[in-house]
Design a protein around this motif. Structure first.
Motif, PDB file in Angstrom:
ATOM      1  N   ARG A 155       0.809  -1.217   0.000  1.00 28.60           N
ATOM      2  CA  ARG A 155       0.000   0.000   0.000  1.00 28.60           C
ATOM      3  C   ARG A 155       0.842   1.266   0.000  1.00 28.60           C
ATOM      4  O   ARG A 155       0.494   2.249  -0.666  1.00 28.60           O
ATOM      5  N   ARG A 156       1.943   1.252   0.706  1.00 30.50           N
ATOM      6  CA  ARG A 156       2.768   2.471   0.820  1.00 30.50           C
ATOM      7  C   ARG A 156       3.384   2.870  -0.513  1.00 30.50           C
ATOM      8  O   ARG A 156       3.785   4.028  -0.698  1.00 30.50           O
ATOM      9  N   MET A 157       3.460   1.919  -1.451  1.00 31.91           N
ATOM     10  CA  MET A 157       4.070   2.207  -2.748  1.00 31.91           C
ATOM     11  C   MET A 157       3.047   2.590  -3.806  1.00 31.91           C
ATOM     12  O   MET A 157       3.410   3.090  -4.873  1.00 31.91           O
ATOM     13  N   ALA A 158       1.766   2.358  -3.526  1.00 29.56           N
ATOM     14  CA  ALA A 158       0.730   2.487  -4.558  1.00 29.56           C
ATOM     15  C   ALA A 158       0.692   3.884  -5.180  1.00 29.56           C
ATOM     16  O   ALA A 158       0.636   4.030  -6.404  1.00 29.56           O
ATOM     17  N   LYS A 159       0.723   4.902  -4.324  1.00 22.97           N
ATOM     18  CA  LYS A 159       0.564   6.257  -4.856  1.00 22.97           C
ATOM     19  C   LYS A 159       1.738   6.676  -5.730  1.00 22.97           C
ATOM     20  O   LYS A 159       1.565   7.417  -6.701  1.00 22.97           O
ATOM     21  N   TRP A 160       2.928   6.179  -5.403  1.00 25.28           N
ATOM     22  CA  TRP A 160       4.099   6.568  -6.192  1.00 25.28           C
ATOM     23  C   TRP A 160       4.149   5.785  -7.503  1.00 25.28           C
ATOM     24  O   TRP A 160       4.544   6.343  -8.537  1.00 25.28           O
ATOM     25  N   VAL A 161       3.739   4.527  -7.472  1.00 24.47           N
ATOM     26  CA  VAL A 161       3.675   3.743  -8.709  1.00 24.47           C
ATOM     27  C   VAL A 161       2.627   4.338  -9.642  1.00 24.47           C
ATOM     28  O   VAL A 161       2.841   4.453 -10.855  1.00 24.47           O
ATOM     29  N   CYS A 162       1.490   4.730  -9.081  1.00 27.14           N
ATOM     30  CA  CYS A 162       0.426   5.360  -9.872  1.00 27.14           C
ATOM     31  C   CYS A 162       0.946   6.630 -10.544  1.00 27.14           C
ATOM     32  O   CYS A 162       0.751   6.835 -11.747  1.00 27.14           O
ATOM     33  N   THR A 163       1.601   7.471  -9.774  1.00 25.83           N
ATOM     34  CA  THR A 163       2.119   8.730 -10.324  1.00 25.83           C
ATOM     35  C   THR A 163       3.173   8.481 -11.393  1.00 25.83           C
ATOM     36  O   THR A 163       3.212   9.166 -12.423  1.00 25.83           O
ATOM     37  N   LEU A 164       4.018   7.461 -11.179  1.00 23.45           N
ATOM     38  CA  LEU A 164       5.057   7.124 -12.156  1.00 23.45           C
ATOM     39  C   LEU A 164       4.435   6.701 -13.491  1.00 23.45           C
ATOM     40  O   LEU A 164       4.843   7.177 -14.559  1.00 23.45           O
ATOM     41  N   PHE A 165       3.448   5.822 -13.436  1.00 31.64           N
ATOM     42  CA  PHE A 165       2.855   5.334 -14.680  1.00 31.64           C
ATOM     43  C   PHE A 165       2.000   6.407 -15.355  1.00 31.64           C
ATOM     44  O   PHE A 165       1.890   6.441 -16.588  1.00 31.64           O
ATOM     45  N   ALA A 166       1.397   7.279 -14.560  1.00 31.27           N
ATOM     46  CA  ALA A 166       0.676   8.415 -15.158  1.00 31.27           C
ATOM     47  C   ALA A 166       1.665   9.343 -15.868  1.00 31.27           C
ATOM     48  O   ALA A 166       1.368   9.890 -16.943  1.00 31.27           O
ATOM     49  N   LEU A 167       2.868   9.500 -15.288  1.00 26.26           N
ATOM     50  CA  LEU A 167       3.920  10.300 -15.926  1.00 26.26           C
ATOM     51  C   LEU A 167       4.380   9.656 -17.223  1.00 26.26           C
ATOM     52  O   LEU A 167       4.558  10.331 -18.250  1.00 26.26           O
ATOM     53  N   LEU A 168       4.550   8.331 -17.212  1.00 26.15           N
ATOM     54  CA  LEU A 168       4.969   7.624 -18.425  1.00 26.15           C
ATOM     55  C   LEU A 168       3.925   7.772 -19.531  1.00 26.15           C
ATOM     56  O   LEU A 168       4.266   7.976 -20.705  1.00 26.15           O
ATOM     57  N   ALA A 169       2.651   7.691 -19.157  1.00 27.58           N
ATOM     58  CA  ALA A 169       1.591   7.857 -20.146  1.00 27.58           C
ATOM     59  C   ALA A 169       1.577   9.276 -20.705  1.00 27.58           C
ATOM     60  O   ALA A 169       1.355   9.489 -21.902  1.00 27.58           O
ATOM     61  N   THR A 170       1.833  10.248 -19.839  1.00 27.30           N
ATOM     62  CA  THR A 170       1.901  11.649 -20.294  1.00 27.30           C
ATOM     63  C   THR A 170       3.046  11.842 -21.271  1.00 27.30           C
ATOM     64  O   THR A 170       2.898  12.520 -22.308  1.00 27.30           O
ATOM     65  N   LEU A 171       4.188  11.254 -20.963  1.00 36.19           N
ATOM     66  CA  LEU A 171       5.326  11.327 -21.893  1.00 36.19           C
ATOM     67  C   LEU A 171       4.972  10.650 -23.212  1.00 36.19           C
ATOM     68  O   LEU A 171       5.424  11.083 -24.284  1.00 36.19           O
ATOM     69  N   GLY A 172       4.141   9.597 -23.133  1.00 39.98           N
ATOM     70  CA  GLY A 172       3.676   8.941 -24.353  1.00 39.98           C
ATOM     71  C   GLY A 172       2.853   9.877 -25.220  1.00 39.98           C
ATOM     72  O   GLY A 172       3.005   9.902 -26.449  1.00 39.98           O
ATOM     73  N   THR A 173       1.974  10.666 -24.603  1.00 45.27           N
ATOM     74  CA  THR A 173       1.159  11.605 -25.387  1.00 45.27           C
ATOM     75  C   THR A 173       2.032  12.688 -26.020  1.00 45.27           C
ATOM     76  O   THR A 173       1.776  13.114 -27.142  1.00 45.27           O
TER      77      THR A 173
END
Length: 479
Positions: free
Chosen positions: A24-42
């Protein structure tokens, strides 16, 4: 471009799977990381599209015989809107890392894996819908967004939240019947689900297809008579409200309607008249409904319904041949996403720090919480279309196009006057609440406000900047 677009859609889904499985403690940072990767994709997709001379491209990913089932379309509209929905998903993920903590005075709660996983699925589904080149693909992602909204609106698991989530799911699912009907009719008459085939539909079949798409759009974008789910959806955590009701869920409707108009080229005029009349009724009704609201989020919910009606009005004008109205509608989708997200996240900041979002209990915000006060002011001016903020550059083309077309259709003149009156009245009402909430001596709740986490402050600053700059991005990109 095909691989970049596909990766942009799939990355959030992969991230959601990891987020659900990790501690659970890692969830928010993993979420933010993958949202960043998707943004870089756009951004990579936009760069590849620009480097290729901004030439429209469609890629078929799945077909059966000659029937295109799933595909990707890359053009000026899809690349602009996909950036908005994914980038705002990143900002909401970052904001959530500060908001969903025990320091929140209104909802002291640590965000769970479930929250962050569903947020990533939502981002991926929105990217998939925006880039989809077929009605079947739109329908798939349309339903995924409905499931995500149900999970996130009911996130706090209170009876009221669960009822609100179920209402949203049912109403938007009923609306999806229109999209099912449109897809089936398109396939029966053309043998494919490709949006490019919409231009081949004629006669009664065209009314069924475009009428079905419009009905589905009304449900997702909370237009009369399918508006009831949106105000109750404010039971969701405020970052979810910002994403669902500014950048994602409600933008599904206007986007699929815009994409149908762009793909078809020739839409029956009766669809335009129905779209304009219902948009005007929704606009006036939404304004009257947000007048008595004291809860800031519910006021913003009714304001969202009204603002979406402007987009439907613009797109309906485009059916009569106004390119200016169409581009204004697309710019409105883009600009409104940032301005309304800012307004919702200002509300979230106030509830986090002060423990309430009831407007009569908030006063003197600027003195105690200057960033929130500035954000409130910028968001109010942007939403109501005051220059130099982005809302002005969305509304002006609509008024210009509407009054220009009134020389051919006299009934547009009184309609445009009503739209203009609503716009001025909205400005007056939001400025009234600005005067009550932002300046002056701090109220007890504001005077005792808790510090705002850095992540939340950074997001507010970015959205303030975007509320000034997004219109220039839209103009430069759309041409």
């Amino acid at each position: 471009m095909e691989n970049i677009a596909l990766a942009t859609v799939l990355v959030p889904f992969v991230g959601a799977l990891l987020t659900a499985c990790l501690p659970r403690r890692m969830a928010k940072w993993v979420c933010t990381l993958f949202a960043l990767l998707a943004t870089l994709g756009t951004l990579s997709l936009a760069w590849a599209f620009h480097s290729g001379g901004k030439a429209d491209a469609t890629y078929t990913l799945l077909q059966y015989g000659n029937a295109a089932l799933m595909g990707i379309t890359v053009d000026r509209v899809s690349t602009l809107i996909v950036f908005a929905v994914v980038f705002l998903g990143l900002l909401v993920s970052l904001y959530s890392t500060g908001y969903l903590t025990t320091g929140n005075r209104e909802h002291p709660h640590e965000g769970t894996n479930r929250y962050y996983a569903f947020l990533l699925v939502f981002i991926g589904a929105m990217a998939g819908l925006v880039l989809s080149s077929t009605l079947l693909g739109q329908l798939l992602f349309f339903e995924i967004t409905g499931g995500c909204s149900w999970a996130l609106i009911g996130y706090y698991q209170t009876p009221k939240a669960q009822r609100s989530a179920l209402k949203a799911l049912l109403i938007t699912h009923v609306a999806s019947i229109g999209l099912y009907l449109a897809a089936a009719t398109l396939f029966l008459h053309t043998g494919t689900f490709a949006l490019s085939a919409l231009g081949q539909i004629q006669g009664p079949a065209a009314l069924v297809v475009f009428g079905g798409i419009l009905f589905a759009a009304w449900g997702k974008s909370a237009q009369l008579p399918l508006q009831a789910w949106l105000p109750d959806a404010m039971e969701a955590p405020t970052p979810v409200s910002a994403y669902l009701h500014a950048a994602s869920m409600v933008k599904v409707g206007v986007y699929i309607f815009a994409r149908a108009i762009l793909s078809a080229g020739d839409v029956p005029h009766i669809i335009g008249w129905v779209g304009m009349v219902m948009a005007l009724i929704t606009m006036v009704y939404g304004f009257l409904m947000y007048l008595p609201q004291k809860d800031m989020k519910r006021l913003l919910a009714w304001s969202t319904i009204t603002q979406l009606a402007y987009i439907f009005f613009a797109l309906s004008l485009a059916i009569f041949g106004s390119k200016e109205a169409f581009l204004g509608g697309i710019a409105y989708i883009f600009n409104h996403a940032f301005a309304k997200s800012l307004f919702f996240l200002v509300a979230g900041t106030l509830s986090y720090s002060c423990g309430t979002r009831l407007l009569p209990r908030l006063r003197g915000v600027l003195g105690k919480m200057p960033l929130a006060g500035i954000g409130f002011c910028v968001a109010a001016l942007a939403i109501t279309g005051v220059p130099p903020f982005n809302g002005f550059f969305s509304k002006f083309p609509i008024f210009a196009a509407g009054f220009a077309l009134s020389s051919q259709y006299w009934v547009l003149t009184p309609m445009m006057i009503l739209v203009l009156i609503e716009s001025v009245a909205s400005f007056v009402w939001l400025i009234y609440w600005f005067g009550r909430v932002v300046p002056g001596k701090p109220s007890e709740e504001v005077a005792q406000a808790a510090p705002v986490p850095l992540a939340m402050s950074v997001v507010l600053v970015v959205l303030i900047v975007m509320s000034l700059c997004s219109s220039f991005i839209a103009v430069a990109w759309l041409g």
